[in-house]
Each structure stands twice: as C-alpha cells, then as structure tokens.
Design an enzyme around this catalytic site. Sequence first.
Site, PDB file in Angstrom:
ATOM      1  N   GLY A  88      63.419  26.540   7.111  1.00 40.19           N
ATOM      2  CA  GLY A  88      64.466  25.618   7.558  1.00 40.19           C
ATOM      3  C   GLY A  88      65.836  26.264   7.677  1.00 40.19           C
ATOM      4  N   TRP A  97      59.150  34.806   7.056  1.00 43.33           N
ATOM      5  CA  TRP A  97      59.348  35.857   8.078  1.00 43.33           C
ATOM      6  C   TRP A  97      60.037  37.079   7.472  1.00 43.33           C
ATOM      7  CZ3 TRP A  97      56.405  33.460  11.233  1.00 43.33           C
ATOM      8  CH2 TRP A  97      56.584  32.111  11.528  1.00 43.33           C
ATOM      9  N   ILE A  98      59.599  37.501   6.299  1.00 45.42           N
ATOM     10  CA  ILE A  98      60.270  38.593   5.597  1.00 45.42           C
ATOM     11  C   ILE A  98      59.506  39.909   5.791  1.00 45.42           C
ATOM     12  CG2 ILE A  98      61.165  39.384   3.361  1.00 45.42           C
ATOM     13  CD1 ILE A  98      62.429  36.730   4.509  1.00 45.42           C
ATOM     14  N   GLN A 140      61.115  53.379  48.506  1.00 43.94           N
ATOM     15  CA  GLN A 140      62.489  52.933  48.221  1.00 43.94           C
ATOM     16  C   GLN A 140      62.552  51.853  47.152  1.00 43.94           C
ATOM     17  OE1 GLN A 140      64.209  52.024  52.075  1.00 43.94           O
ATOM     18  NE2 GLN A 140      65.288  53.966  52.045  1.00 43.94           N
ATOM     19  N   GLY A 192      51.305  48.419  37.264  1.00 43.44           N
ATOM     20  CA  GLY A 192      50.275  47.510  37.747  1.00 43.44           C
ATOM     21  C   GLY A 192      49.332  47.119  36.621  1.00 43.44           C
ATOM     22  N   GLU A 204      67.600  39.385  13.065  1.00 38.15           N
ATOM     23  CA  GLU A 204      68.998  39.779  12.790  1.00 38.15           C
ATOM     24  C   GLU A 204      69.985  39.094  13.736  1.00 38.15           C
ATOM     25  OE1 GLU A 204      69.665  43.919  11.669  1.00 38.15           O
ATOM     26  OE2 GLU A 204      67.541  43.994  11.122  1.00 38.15           O
ATOM     27  N   GLY A 205      69.705  37.839  14.012  1.00 42.49           N
ATOM     28  CA  GLY A 205      70.585  37.040  14.871  1.00 42.49           C
ATOM     29  C   GLY A 205      70.062  37.018  16.286  1.00 42.49           C
ATOM     30  N   SER A 212      69.697  36.267  20.396  1.00 41.94           N
ATOM     31  CA  SER A 212      70.625  36.573  21.506  1.00 41.94           C
ATOM     32  C   SER A 212      71.657  35.454  21.654  1.00 41.94           C
ATOM     33  CB  SER A 212      69.840  36.732  22.815  1.00 41.94           C
ATOM     34  OG  SER A 212      69.098  37.924  22.781  1.00 41.94           O
TER      35      SER A 212
HETATM   36  C1  LIG Z   1      59.644  40.437  13.442  1.00 43.59           C
HETATM   37  C2  LIG Z   1      60.611  39.664  12.596  1.00 43.59           C
HETATM   38  C3  LIG Z   1      61.061  40.232  11.394  1.00 43.59           C
HETATM   39  C4  LIG Z   1      61.933  39.516  10.582  1.00 43.59           C
HETATM   40  N1  LIG Z   1      62.321  40.063   9.398  1.00 43.59           N
HETATM   41  C5  LIG Z   1      63.132  39.356   8.553  1.00 43.59           C
HETATM   42  C6  LIG Z   1      63.498  39.884   7.280  1.00 43.59           C
HETATM   43  O1  LIG Z   1      63.091  41.013   6.908  1.00 43.59           O
HETATM   44  N2  LIG Z   1      64.284  39.139   6.467  1.00 43.59           N
HETATM   45  C7  LIG Z   1      64.736  37.891   6.837  1.00 43.59           C
HETATM   46  O2  LIG Z   1      65.453  37.283   6.051  1.00 43.59           O
HETATM   47  N3  LIG Z   1      64.398  37.366   8.045  1.00 43.59           N
HETATM   48  C8  LIG Z   1      63.608  38.054   8.898  1.00 43.59           C
HETATM   49  N4  LIG Z   1      63.244  37.525  10.119  1.00 43.59           N
HETATM   50  C9  LIG Z   1      63.710  36.180  10.474  1.00 43.59           C
HETATM   51  C10 LIG Z   1      64.807  36.198  11.534  1.00 43.59           C
HETATM   52  O3  LIG Z   1      66.005  36.692  11.012  1.00 43.59           O
HETATM   53  C11 LIG Z   1      64.945  34.776  12.098  1.00 43.59           C
HETATM   54  O4  LIG Z   1      63.757  34.516  12.822  1.00 43.59           O
HETATM   55  C12 LIG Z   1      66.166  34.608  12.980  1.00 43.59           C
HETATM   56  O5  LIG Z   1      67.355  34.632  12.235  1.00 43.59           O
HETATM   57  C13 LIG Z   1      66.116  33.274  13.766  1.00 43.59           C
HETATM   58  O6  LIG Z   1      65.865  32.215  12.901  1.00 43.59           O
HETATM   59  P1  LIG Z   1      64.685  31.178  13.239  1.00 43.59           P
HETATM   60  O7  LIG Z   1      63.446  31.947  13.531  1.00 43.59           O
HETATM   61  O8  LIG Z   1      64.639  30.194  12.131  1.00 43.59           O
HETATM   62  O9  LIG Z   1      65.089  30.459  14.579  1.00 43.59           O
HETATM   63  P2  LIG Z   1      66.127  29.222  14.712  1.00 43.59           P
HETATM   64  O10 LIG Z   1      67.350  29.472  13.942  1.00 43.59           O
HETATM   65  O11 LIG Z   1      65.376  27.955  14.431  1.00 43.59           O
HETATM   66  O12 LIG Z   1      66.452  29.285  16.260  1.00 43.59           O
HETATM   67  C14 LIG Z   1      65.530  28.803  17.251  1.00 43.59           C
HETATM   68  C15 LIG Z   1      66.246  28.840  18.602  1.00 43.59           C
HETATM   69  O13 LIG Z   1      67.412  28.032  18.549  1.00 43.59           O
HETATM   70  C16 LIG Z   1      68.545  28.782  18.941  1.00 43.59           C
HETATM   71  N5  LIG Z   1      69.717  28.322  18.186  1.00 43.59           N
HETATM   72  C17 LIG Z   1      69.853  28.205  16.837  1.00 43.59           C
HETATM   73  N6  LIG Z   1      71.086  27.801  16.533  1.00 43.59           N
HETATM   74  C18 LIG Z   1      71.762  27.657  17.708  1.00 43.59           C
HETATM   75  C19 LIG Z   1      73.087  27.277  18.074  1.00 43.59           C
HETATM   76  N7  LIG Z   1      73.982  26.969  17.144  1.00 43.59           N
HETATM   77  N8  LIG Z   1      73.391  27.233  19.373  1.00 43.59           N
HETATM   78  C20 LIG Z   1      72.515  27.559  20.326  1.00 43.59           C
HETATM   79  N9  LIG Z   1      71.248  27.948  20.059  1.00 43.59           N
HETATM   80  C21 LIG Z   1      70.884  27.997  18.766  1.00 43.59           C
HETATM   81  C22 LIG Z   1      68.195  30.218  18.613  1.00 43.59           C
HETATM   82  O14 LIG Z   1      68.977  31.121  19.355  1.00 43.59           O
HETATM   83  C23 LIG Z   1      66.723  30.247  18.980  1.00 43.59           C
HETATM   84  O15 LIG Z   1      66.585  30.447  20.355  1.00 43.59           O
HETATM   85  C24 LIG Z   1      62.375  38.213  10.961  1.00 43.59           C
HETATM   86  C25 LIG Z   1      61.921  37.657  12.178  1.00 43.59           C
HETATM   87  C26 LIG Z   1      61.040  38.362  12.974  1.00 43.59           C
HETATM   88  C27 LIG Z   1      60.561  37.731  14.251  1.00 43.59           C
END
Ligand SMILES: Cc1cc2nc3c(=O)[nH]c(=O)nc-3n(C[C@H](O)[C@H](O)[C@H](O)COP(=O)(O)OP(=O)(O)OC[C@H]3O[C@@H](n4cnc5c(N)ncnc54)[C@H](O)[C@@H]3O)c2cc1C
Length: 387
Positions: A136, A163-164, A283, A344, A368-369, A371
């Site tokens: 959450g 997701w750690i 091209q 292809g 890590e945040g 896009s």
């Molecule tokens: C391969 C992988 C490795 C990871 N490793 C770690 C780790 O080692 N340690 C750790 O702590 N975490 C880890 N994570 C978790 C990762 O940091 C989170 O997945 C990430 O911060 C996004 O959070 P969420 O998945 O809950 O998505 P959400 O926060 O639910 O976001 C879902 C969508 O909503 C969009 N969104 C959210 N808020 C807003 C806003 N205010 N305005 C517009 N759009 C918004 C987002 O951009 C996204 O498109 C990992 C994730 C992956 C996929």
Amino acid sequence: MTRLDPVAAEGPFAIGQLALPFYSDAHRALADDLAAWIARERSSIAAIAELPRAEGARAMVRALGDHGWLEIATEGDMQSVCLCRQAFAWLEDLCDFAFALQGLAAFPLRQAGRGALVADLASGRALGALALTERGAGSDLAAVTTRAERTGEGFTLSGEKAWIGHAGVADIVVTLARTGGGGAFGLSLFAVPGAAPGVTQSPGPEMIAPRALGSIHLQDAAVPEAALLGAEGLGFVTAVQTIDAFRMSVGAAATGFARAALQAAVSHVRQRRVEGRALAERQLVKAALADMAVALNTAELSVAQAAWEWDRGVATAATRSSLAKLHASEAAHQVIDMAVQLLGAAGLAVNAPTERLYRQVRSLRIYEGTSEMQRLAIGQAVAAGQL
Ligand SMILES: Cc1cc2nc3c(=O)[nH]c(=O)nc-3n(C[C@H](O)[C@H](O)[C@H](O)COP(=O)(O)OP(=O)(O)OC[C@H]3O[C@@H](n4cnc5c(N)ncnc54)[C@H](O)[C@@H]3O)c2cc1C
C-alpha cells in the site's frame, strides 16, 4: 583524429565516452579494469546467472566482492558507481542487480556511521536489502504502515515489505518503519538482521525478468536500540537521499542494456540480406539506427552530468538524477524495442539477447521512483526556476 578503440567499440562504453571532461584518469583506469574483468569473467558470470535464484544471488555478490567491485557500490563516488552499473548491466542483468542492492543497503548504514556493516556488504560476506516499499505504499512512501514500537531494550517491528530486492537471501535488511505519528516525519530506518526471530523472507512472485525479489514479513521482530539508523523520525529523509543518489545509476544501467541491444542490432543488420542487399544499406534501417544512437548518446550524457553534479554537491544534482533516470530508462526502452524490430522474429525468440533485454529493461521505469514521479519532481523544479 583519435583512433577507434576496438574494445570500446564492442564493449559497454561508448566510443569516446571516457575522454569526456566529466571523467578523471581514475575513472578511465576503472573502465579499463571493468573491460578486463568482463573479458575474463564473462562465462563464469553467465554460469552464476543460471543458478537457482538464492544460490545465484549469493554467488553473484561473492564474485563482485572478491574483485573489490562492492567497495565502489558501498563507498565509491557516483561517477564510478554509474560506470560499474553501465558495464554490469551490459554484461548481465543479475550482476547489475546484485551490485546496486549492496550499494542501496549500504548508503543509509554509511550515513549512520555503521562502518562494520558497510564493510560486510563491501566484502560480499553479507547480502543487503533496502526495504522501503509495501503493497500500500510505493510511490507514496510516507504512507508506510510497518510499525516499530519502543521496548525497554530497543524496538519491535511488525509489518510487511513488498517487492524487495534480495528478499529471501538478505543478511541485513535496512527497513523503513513508523516510530511516530502519520506522514513522512513519523518514519525511521533500522538495520534488521535478516535471520532475526520474527523476520520471514519470502521470495516471489516471479517477475517479468527473474531476480531475487520478494516480501519481508516482520512479526514482533525485536532489535536493539543500536539498530536505529540516525535520528528517530528522519528515516524518510535518509531513504529519499539514498534513492536520489542511486536514481541516476538506474539510468546508467539502462544505457548498458541499450548499448547491448544496439550492438546486437548493428551486427544483425550488417549480416542479414534482404532483396540482395544488407539491411544496413536500407535508408529506413539507417534512420532507425540513427534514432537509437541519438537516444543512447543523450542518455549516457545525462547520466554523466548527473553523477558529475552529485559528486561535487551541486544544488541541482537531485533533480538531474531524476532527469537522468527518466530519460535513460525511457530511451533504453525505445532503443531495445527498435532492436527487437530490426531483428524481426529472431529478436523475439525466448532467450535471444534482445528478448532478454526487452524484459530486463522494463522494471527500470518503475523502481526507485516511476517515470511519472520523476516528471512530477522535474516539472516542479523547472516551474520553481531551479533547473
Ligand atoms: C524489479 C523491482 C525491484 C524493486 N526493488 C525494491 C527494493 O529493493 N526495495 C524497495 O523498497 N522497493 C523495491 N521495488 C518497489 C518499487 O520501488 C515500487 O514498485 C515503486 O516505487 C512504485 O510503487 P508501486 O509499485 O506501489 O506503484 P504505485 O505507487 O501504486 O504506482 C502505480 C502507478 O501510479 C502512478 N502514480 C502514483 N502516484 C502518482 C501521482 N501522484 N501522480 C501520477 N501518477 C502516480 C505511478 O507512476 C504508476 O504508474 C522494486 C520494484 C521492482 C519492479
């Protein structure tokens, strides 16, 4: 005119990249070391990547620790960290993943002056994890609900991290938990031993690209007072500093993936003949290669600029780090997609280099945040006249 370096032409770095004034002689020596290590260890790293997840993660960290690369991950300047991630991602996704996780876990430990734990991560004796996210609370880290309650001797932690990276194998779990009221300033960071009573590490679910990743469940996990990293209530600030620093290195990893894809595409279009001529002579194919080169070149430059600023403490460094991560991860996705297109059907065969890169690069636009979060941060800085 400088001579083309055949190693650079086929290796992880762009021709001429290391000649840029962003880099010192020490960085040029590091790039040579990386190229030599990759040439020597390529097959053993590929073999480690094929091991079962937990065993592979430990072996990868050991291999990196044995050569001293993890000293850079845990204590190096960001320009060096980025060169390493560019090279390791070019070589093997899991090599970059292990390197980055050791660095991410070490950063808050170093800030808190925990030299012995940093040394364990730097040697590869211990595997680190940075446990911020929960189901959450991802983009909105201030919503973290894992609690740390004070006891006579220290704290007990309860909650679930999701997701750690390194979950399932982590020896030191740097954990963000709530010690105070709601919001960002109610959060603190703790160094939790991965094998402490009350800590359960569960690998999974399987992701698009296989990595040692999972959940960490804390059930009244007791830690001593010394486990608290820095001041109570400042955990969020340290977590943000950690991610700010490492964000540009995600961009560096993206450029490593993208360079490997571009090289695969170039090799293919030179050989593949259509209607009696090599694809490379068409091209539209040249235009595709040009777009890929532009995307990759600007990505590499934005990463170098961000790391250069970070290492000098320039005020805009954190925003440049966001910019580099956003641009490089999006650009790499574009480059790799175009490489698949140029190959292809062969580009989509399971375990073809381009197919692997296509899956491996995807999560870089999320972790890590995302896009979107980078756009929000950069847009805010631009609107405020800070960039
Ligand atoms: C391969 C992988 C490795 C990871 N490793 C770690 C780790 O080692 N340690 C750790 O702590 N975490 C880890 N994570 C978790 C990762 O940091 C989170 O997945 C990430 O911060 C996004 O959070 P969420 O998945 O809950 O998505 P959400 O926060 O639910 O976001 C879902 C969508 O909503 C969009 N969104 C959210 N808020 C807003 C806003 N205010 N305005 C517009 N759009 C918004 C987002 O951009 C996204 O498109 C990992 C994730 C992956 C996929």
